[in-house]
Design a protein around this motif. Structure first.
Motif, PDB file in Angstrom:
ATOM      1  N   GLN A   1      -6.906  -5.945  -4.049  1.00  0.00           N
ATOM      2  CA  GLN A   1      -7.717  -5.579  -2.890  1.00  0.00           C
ATOM      3  C   GLN A   1      -6.784  -5.481  -1.684  1.00  0.00           C
ATOM      4  N   ILE A   2      -6.508  -4.250  -1.260  1.00  0.00           N
ATOM      5  CA  ILE A   2      -5.590  -4.043  -0.140  1.00  0.00           C
ATOM      6  C   ILE A   2      -6.344  -4.268   1.168  1.00  0.00           C
ATOM      7  N   VAL A   3      -6.014  -5.328   1.832  1.00  0.00           N
ATOM      8  CA  VAL A   3      -6.613  -5.647   3.131  1.00  0.00           C
ATOM      9  C   VAL A   3      -5.470  -6.050   4.053  1.00  0.00           C
ATOM     10  N   GLU A   4      -4.919  -5.086   4.728  1.00  0.00           N
ATOM     11  CA  GLU A   4      -3.800  -5.334   5.637  1.00  0.00           C
ATOM     12  C   GLU A   4      -4.246  -5.007   7.052  1.00  0.00           C
ATOM     13  N   LYS A   5      -4.233  -6.004   7.901  1.00  0.00           N
ATOM     14  CA  LYS A   5      -4.611  -5.823   9.300  1.00  0.00           C
ATOM     15  C   LYS A   5      -3.639  -6.611  10.153  1.00  0.00           C
ATOM     16  N   VAL A   6      -2.806  -5.902  10.876  1.00  0.00           N
ATOM     17  CA  VAL A   6      -1.777  -6.516  11.707  1.00  0.00           C
ATOM     18  C   VAL A   6      -1.936  -6.009  13.128  1.00  0.00           C
ATOM     19  N   SER A   7      -1.969  -6.922  14.067  1.00  0.00           N
ATOM     20  CA  SER A   7      -2.100  -6.559  15.475  1.00  0.00           C
ATOM     21  C   SER A   7      -1.157  -7.423  16.284  1.00  0.00           C
ATOM     22  N   ALA A   8      -0.412  -6.785  17.144  1.00  0.00           N
ATOM     23  CA  ALA A   8       0.544  -7.506  17.998  1.00  0.00           C
ATOM     24  C   ALA A   8       0.527  -6.889  19.385  1.00  0.00           C
TER      25      ALA A   8
ATOM     26  N   ILE B   1      -0.070 -11.713  -1.594  1.00  0.00           N
ATOM     27  CA  ILE B   1       0.997 -11.167  -2.422  1.00  0.00           C
ATOM     28  C   ILE B   1       2.269 -11.122  -1.586  1.00  0.00           C
ATOM     29  N   ALA B   2       3.374 -11.547  -2.170  1.00  0.00           N
ATOM     30  CA  ALA B   2       4.655 -11.550  -1.465  1.00  0.00           C
ATOM     31  C   ALA B   2       5.398 -10.239  -1.706  1.00  0.00           C
ATOM     32  N   ASN B   3       6.277  -9.922  -0.757  1.00  0.00           N
ATOM     33  CA  ASN B   3       7.135  -8.733  -0.874  1.00  0.00           C
ATOM     34  C   ASN B   3       6.317  -7.472  -1.145  1.00  0.00           C
ATOM     35  N   VAL B   4       5.269  -7.277  -0.351  1.00  0.00           N
ATOM     36  CA  VAL B   4       4.378  -6.142  -0.557  1.00  0.00           C
ATOM     37  C   VAL B   4       5.059  -4.852  -0.097  1.00  0.00           C
ATOM     38  N   ARG B   5       4.918  -3.824  -0.900  1.00  0.00           N
ATOM     39  CA  ARG B   5       5.361  -2.473  -0.552  1.00  0.00           C
ATOM     40  C   ARG B   5       4.179  -1.534  -0.782  1.00  0.00           C
ATOM     41  N   ILE B   6       3.747  -0.856   0.285  1.00  0.00           N
ATOM     42  CA  ILE B   6       2.617   0.058   0.206  1.00  0.00           C
ATOM     43  C   ILE B   6       3.052   1.415   0.729  1.00  0.00           C
ATOM     44  N   GLU B   7       2.711   2.435  -0.009  1.00  0.00           N
ATOM     45  CA  GLU B   7       3.006   3.807   0.419  1.00  0.00           C
ATOM     46  C   GLU B   7       1.765   4.653   0.199  1.00  0.00           C
ATOM     47  N   HIS B   8       1.311   5.302   1.256  1.00  0.00           N
ATOM     48  CA  HIS B   8       0.148   6.202   1.185  1.00  0.00           C
ATOM     49  C   HIS B   8       0.541   7.511   1.843  1.00  0.00           C
ATOM     50  N   ARG B   9       0.734   8.535   1.050  1.00  0.00           N
ATOM     51  CA  ARG B   9       1.179   9.819   1.546  1.00  0.00           C
ATOM     52  C   ARG B   9       0.374  10.934   0.899  1.00  0.00           C
TER      53      ARG B   9
ATOM     54  N   VAL C   1      11.496   6.975   3.917  1.00  0.00           N
ATOM     55  CA  VAL C   1      11.439   6.502   2.541  1.00  0.00           C
ATOM     56  C   VAL C   1      10.890   5.088   2.519  1.00  0.00           C
ATOM     57  N   VAL C   2       9.935   4.825   1.641  1.00  0.00           N
ATOM     58  CA  VAL C   2       9.388   3.490   1.430  1.00  0.00           C
ATOM     59  C   VAL C   2       9.923   2.971   0.102  1.00  0.00           C
ATOM     60  N   ASP C   3      10.594   1.843   0.126  1.00  0.00           N
ATOM     61  CA  ASP C   3      11.136   1.264  -1.093  1.00  0.00           C
ATOM     62  C   ASP C   3      10.003   0.648  -1.902  1.00  0.00           C
ATOM     63  N   ILE C   4       9.824   1.124  -3.108  1.00  0.00           N
ATOM     64  CA  ILE C   4       8.778   0.621  -3.988  1.00  0.00           C
ATOM     65  C   ILE C   4       9.418  -0.231  -5.073  1.00  0.00           C
ATOM     66  N   ALA C   5       8.873  -1.406  -5.270  1.00  0.00           N
ATOM     67  CA  ALA C   5       9.322  -2.328  -6.318  1.00  0.00           C
ATOM     68  C   ALA C   5      10.808  -2.617  -6.194  1.00  0.00           C
TER      69      ALA C   5
ATOM     70  N   VAL D   1      -1.398  10.342  -2.687  1.00  0.00           N
ATOM     71  CA  VAL D   1      -0.607   9.405  -3.490  1.00  0.00           C
ATOM     72  C   VAL D   1      -0.675   8.026  -2.854  1.00  0.00           C
ATOM     73  N   LEU D   2      -0.967   7.020  -3.659  1.00  0.00           N
ATOM     74  CA  LEU D   2      -0.992   5.619  -3.222  1.00  0.00           C
ATOM     75  C   LEU D   2      -0.144   4.816  -4.184  1.00  0.00           C
ATOM     76  N   ARG D   3       0.861   4.128  -3.652  1.00  0.00           N
ATOM     77  CA  ARG D   3       1.739   3.284  -4.469  1.00  0.00           C
ATOM     78  C   ARG D   3       1.743   1.875  -3.908  1.00  0.00           C
ATOM     79  N   PHE D   4       1.857   0.904  -4.809  1.00  0.00           N
ATOM     80  CA  PHE D   4       1.800  -0.509  -4.414  1.00  0.00           C
ATOM     81  C   PHE D   4       2.707  -1.307  -5.332  1.00  0.00           C
ATOM     82  N   SER D   5       3.379  -2.323  -4.777  1.00  0.00           N
ATOM     83  CA  SER D   5       4.172  -3.252  -5.570  1.00  0.00           C
ATOM     84  C   SER D   5       4.268  -4.571  -4.822  1.00  0.00           C
ATOM     85  N   GLY D   6       4.523  -5.641  -5.559  1.00  0.00           N
ATOM     86  CA  GLY D   6       4.628  -6.957  -4.941  1.00  0.00           C
ATOM     87  C   GLY D   6       4.833  -8.046  -5.970  1.00  0.00           C
ATOM     88  N   GLN D   7       4.798  -9.283  -5.487  1.00  0.00           N
ATOM     89  CA  GLN D   7       5.000 -10.470  -6.318  1.00  0.00           C
ATOM     90  C   GLN D   7       3.797 -11.392  -6.140  1.00  0.00           C
ATOM     91  N   VAL D   8       3.166 -11.757  -7.259  1.00  0.00           N
ATOM     92  CA  VAL D   8       1.899 -12.497  -7.237  1.00  0.00           C
ATOM     93  C   VAL D   8       2.089 -13.878  -7.837  1.00  0.00           C
TER      94      VAL D   8
END
Length: 226
Positions: free
Chosen positions: A77-84, A194-202, A28-32, A171-178
């Motif tokens: 504009q969703i641009v999320e790139k995380v590498s660790a 954007i802070a507190n980003v929640r992204i769900e792509h299913r 489950v992805v928490d949205i908003a 389905v694509l869902r997005f929420s956050g604080q701008v």
């Protein structure tokens, strides 16, 4: 088949199906989800005094349209790139040697017991290596709606996009604080700002079902110890 036996078989079948449905729960992805204390809503009185500035619906005259009030839309504009990555190497090498020899004792001739000697050695070696790597790349565009305005002026946004083709739904869902200062000309903002980003792509449908393991395969994966 006797009625009691038939009833027991139906109950057993229901229990098996219920167990199979819970063997592979969907994450489950928490949205908003609220991460702040929402202030009490105070309705501002409507004042028709003819002034340019109205607290409830003010928009600058010399500025392109930007999201400011509840109900306004904003392009994200969703641009999320995380590498660790993480690597660790450890090595331990320890060795010891012991040798002893008795050639003479007081009051005893040196050739009475020949030559007595003792020797010992020990060795300990340890070597370990480990590495972890994780890469996440997500890009896309979605138009969200302002769902709330915080006392400091930050905007709470949420958006959803559903695309159905044949028997599949994407389905694509997005929420956050701008922060309004991060909004670029053209009423767009990058997801990295954007802070507190929640992204769900299913996906839903036959294509998404093909990505999972069948209930019988999941049963044996859970039961078998190997």
């Amino acid at each position: 088949m006797r009625p009691p036996m038939k009833r027991l078989s139906l109950i057993a079948s229901a229990l098996v199906l219920a167990g199979c449905s819970t063997m592979n729960p969907r994450p489950v992805v928490d949205i908003a989800g609220p991460t702040y204390v929402a202030p009490q809503v105070v309705e501002a009185p409507v004042v028709s005094n003819g002034a340019i500035f109205q607290a409830t619906q003010y928009r600058p005259l010399f500025e392109d349209h930007r999201a400011r009030l509840v109900g306004d839309s904003i392009t994200v504009q969703i641009v999320e790139k995380v590498s660790a990555s993480q690597k660790s190497t450890s090595s331990i090498d320890k060795s010891g040697k012991l040798a002893a020899e008795v050639t003479a004792l007081p009051g005893i001739a040196s050739n009475s017991f020949g030559r007595a000697s003792a020797a010992g050695s020990s060795s300990n070696t340890f070597e370990g290596k480990g590495s972890t790597e994780n890469t996440n790349d997500f890009s896309g565009t979605i138009t969200a709606v302002v769902t709330g305005v915080l006392p400091n002026g930050h905007l709470l946004i949420a958006g959803e996009k559903q695309i159905g083709v044949n028997h599949n739904v994407d389905v694509l869902r997005f929420s956050g604080q701008v922060d309004p200062r991060a909004i670029q000309p053209g009423n767009s903002v990058a997801s990295a700002q954007i802070a507190n980003v929640r992204i769900e792509h299913r996906g839903r449908g036959a294509q998404a079902d093909a990505q999972g393991i069948g209930w019988l395969g999941r049963f044996f994966l859970n039961v078998l110890p190997i």
